[in-house]
Design a protein around this motif. Structure first.
Motif, short mmCIF file in Angstrom:
data_model
loop_
_atom_site.label_atom_id
_atom_site.label_comp_id
_atom_site.label_asym_id
_atom_site.label_seq_id
_atom_site.Cartn_x
_atom_site.Cartn_y
_atom_site.Cartn_z
N VAL A 10 0.83 -1.20 0.00
CA VAL A 10 0.00 0.00 0.00
C VAL A 10 0.87 1.26 0.00
N VAL A 11 1.90 1.27 0.85
CA VAL A 11 2.79 2.44 0.91
C VAL A 11 3.49 2.65 -0.43
N LEU A 12 3.99 1.56 -1.00
CA LEU A 12 4.66 1.66 -2.30
C LEU A 12 3.68 2.10 -3.38
N GLY A 13 2.45 1.60 -3.33
CA GLY A 13 1.46 1.98 -4.32
C GLY A 13 1.11 3.45 -4.25
N VAL A 14 0.93 3.99 -3.04
CA VAL A 14 0.61 5.42 -2.88
C VAL A 14 1.76 6.27 -3.42
N THR A 15 3.00 5.88 -3.10
CA THR A 15 4.15 6.61 -3.61
C THR A 15 4.18 6.61 -5.13
N GLN A 16 3.86 5.47 -5.72
CA GLN A 16 3.91 5.37 -7.17
C GLN A 16 2.74 6.09 -7.84
N VAL A 17 1.59 6.17 -7.16
CA VAL A 17 0.50 6.98 -7.69
C VAL A 17 0.94 8.44 -7.80
N ALA A 18 1.56 8.94 -6.73
CA ALA A 18 2.05 10.32 -6.76
C ALA A 18 3.13 10.52 -7.81
N LEU A 19 4.03 9.54 -7.93
CA LEU A 19 5.09 9.63 -8.93
C LEU A 19 4.52 9.61 -10.35
N GLY A 20 3.51 8.77 -10.57
CA GLY A 20 2.86 8.73 -11.89
C GLY A 20 2.22 10.06 -12.24
N LEU A 21 1.52 10.68 -11.26
CA LEU A 21 0.92 11.99 -11.51
C LEU A 21 1.98 13.05 -11.81
N GLN A 22 3.11 12.98 -11.10
CA GLN A 22 4.18 13.93 -11.35
C GLN A 22 4.73 13.79 -12.76
N VAL A 23 4.92 12.55 -13.20
CA VAL A 23 5.42 12.32 -14.56
C VAL A 23 4.41 12.81 -15.59
N ILE A 24 3.12 12.57 -15.35
CA ILE A 24 2.09 13.02 -16.29
C ILE A 24 2.09 14.54 -16.41
N LEU A 25 2.09 15.24 -15.28
CA LEU A 25 2.06 16.70 -15.31
C LEU A 25 3.31 17.27 -15.96
N HIS A 26 4.48 16.69 -15.64
CA HIS A 26 5.72 17.19 -16.22
C HIS A 26 5.74 16.95 -17.73
N SER A 27 5.24 15.81 -18.16
CA SER A 27 5.21 15.50 -19.60
C SER A 27 4.26 16.43 -20.33
N LEU A 28 3.10 16.72 -19.74
CA LEU A 28 2.17 17.66 -20.36
C LEU A 28 2.79 19.05 -20.48
N ALA A 29 3.56 19.44 -19.47
CA ALA A 29 4.25 20.74 -19.54
C ALA A 29 5.30 20.73 -20.65
N MET A 30 6.01 19.60 -20.81
CA MET A 30 7.01 19.51 -21.87
C MET A 30 6.35 19.57 -23.25
N ILE A 31 5.15 19.01 -23.38
CA ILE A 31 4.45 19.04 -24.66
C ILE A 31 3.96 20.45 -24.96
N GLY A 32 3.67 21.22 -23.91
CA GLY A 32 3.20 22.59 -24.09
C GLY A 32 1.74 22.78 -23.75
#
Length: 264
Positions: free
Chosen positions: A235-257
């Motif tokens: 559960v702890v690892l899953g919550v951390t990875q949910v947050a990491l996945g959201l961070q990657v998504i937001l950063h990628s959207l910013a890179m796309i413009g």
């Protein structure tokens, strides 16, 4: 040269290397994988004087992403259920064959998938966005399953244990999941033609497979002493990875413009 011993399960004979040879081979594999994991630079690091075309992925982030998708937590219960009533030699052989099948499948899938994605000329930010979406969905599913208590205890198989189980369902789809293959393809494509990044991805995959193999060898002992703790850790690892996945998504959207990323 490792010495082999012949065993029989009543249907067919198979050979198992003695423990000394296996321990030496395991130690070498783990040392090599750990060296790659700790010594390699950032995954998306580019040479000086060039402009990065996508977001950065460090080796630790890649390990966290792939650990949930290919790691040993989801293997323990199915493996114990498949091997109930079998002897230790059979369990070692089954685990070894499953890992070999898994390694071959991931290598082939990574090469073929990378070639297809490169032919379509998909940009690195889009590939990173794909990896973030996959990580977010898989991690969220894991957290929801653990919260709902859907993890079931191991169930004995209805048929006698057979080495054919190493291919399916153990290697496919228990160890090598569809989303695990997708993640490996994304990271292999993001590595491009940089040997350091390719070695990083390959070393992390080998390290996780080595952990899977060791977890299967000691599955009953692990579940007996730390079974409950594994659920908490998942559960702890899953919550951390949910947050990491959201961070990657937001950063990628910013890179796309899509929007301008603001520093926190």
């Amino acid at each position: 040269m490792a010495i082999a011993t012949c065993y029989s399960n009543g249907h067919s004979k198979f050979f198992v290397p003695r423990r000394l040879g296996l321990n030496r081979l395991t130690s070498l594999c783990l040392m090599a994988a750990l060296s790659v994991l700790l010594a390699m630079p950032a995954f998306a690091q580019v040479p000086s004087g060039t402009v990065a075309a996508g977001p950065e992925f460090g080796a630790r982030k890649i390990f966290l992403m792939l650990f949930l998708m290919l790691g040993p937590i989801k293997i323990l219960f199915p493996f114990v259920g498949m091997t109930q009533g079998s002897d230790p030699a059979f369990r070692r052989t089954l685990a070894r064959r499953a890992i070999l099948f898994s390694a071959a499948a991931l290598a082939v899938a990574g090469l073929l998938g990378r070639s297809m994605l490169e032919n379509f000329e998909i940009s690195l930010p889009v590939l990173a966005l794909t990896g973030g979406v996959i990580l977010f969905l898989v991690a969220l599913q894991t957290v929801l399953q653990q919260s709902a208590g859907t993890a079931n205890p191991p169930k004995p198989v209805s048929q006698p244990p057979d080495l054919k189980l190493a291919f399916t369902p153990l290697a496919f789809p228990t160890i090598v999941t569809p989303y695990g293959i997708a993640a490996v393809i994304v990271f292999a494509t993001l590595a491009g033609n940089r040997y350091d990044a390719e070695l990083t991805v390959g070393g992390i995959v080998l390290l996780i497979l080595a952990l899977d193999w060791m977890a299967m060898l000691f599955a009953e002992t692990i579940l007996k002493f730390v079974g409950t703790a594994l659920h908490v850790f998942a559960v702890v690892l899953g919550v951390t990875q949910v947050a990491l996945g959201l961070q990657v998504i937001l950063h990628s959207l910013a890179m796309i413009g899509v929007f301008a990323e603001r520093p926190i």
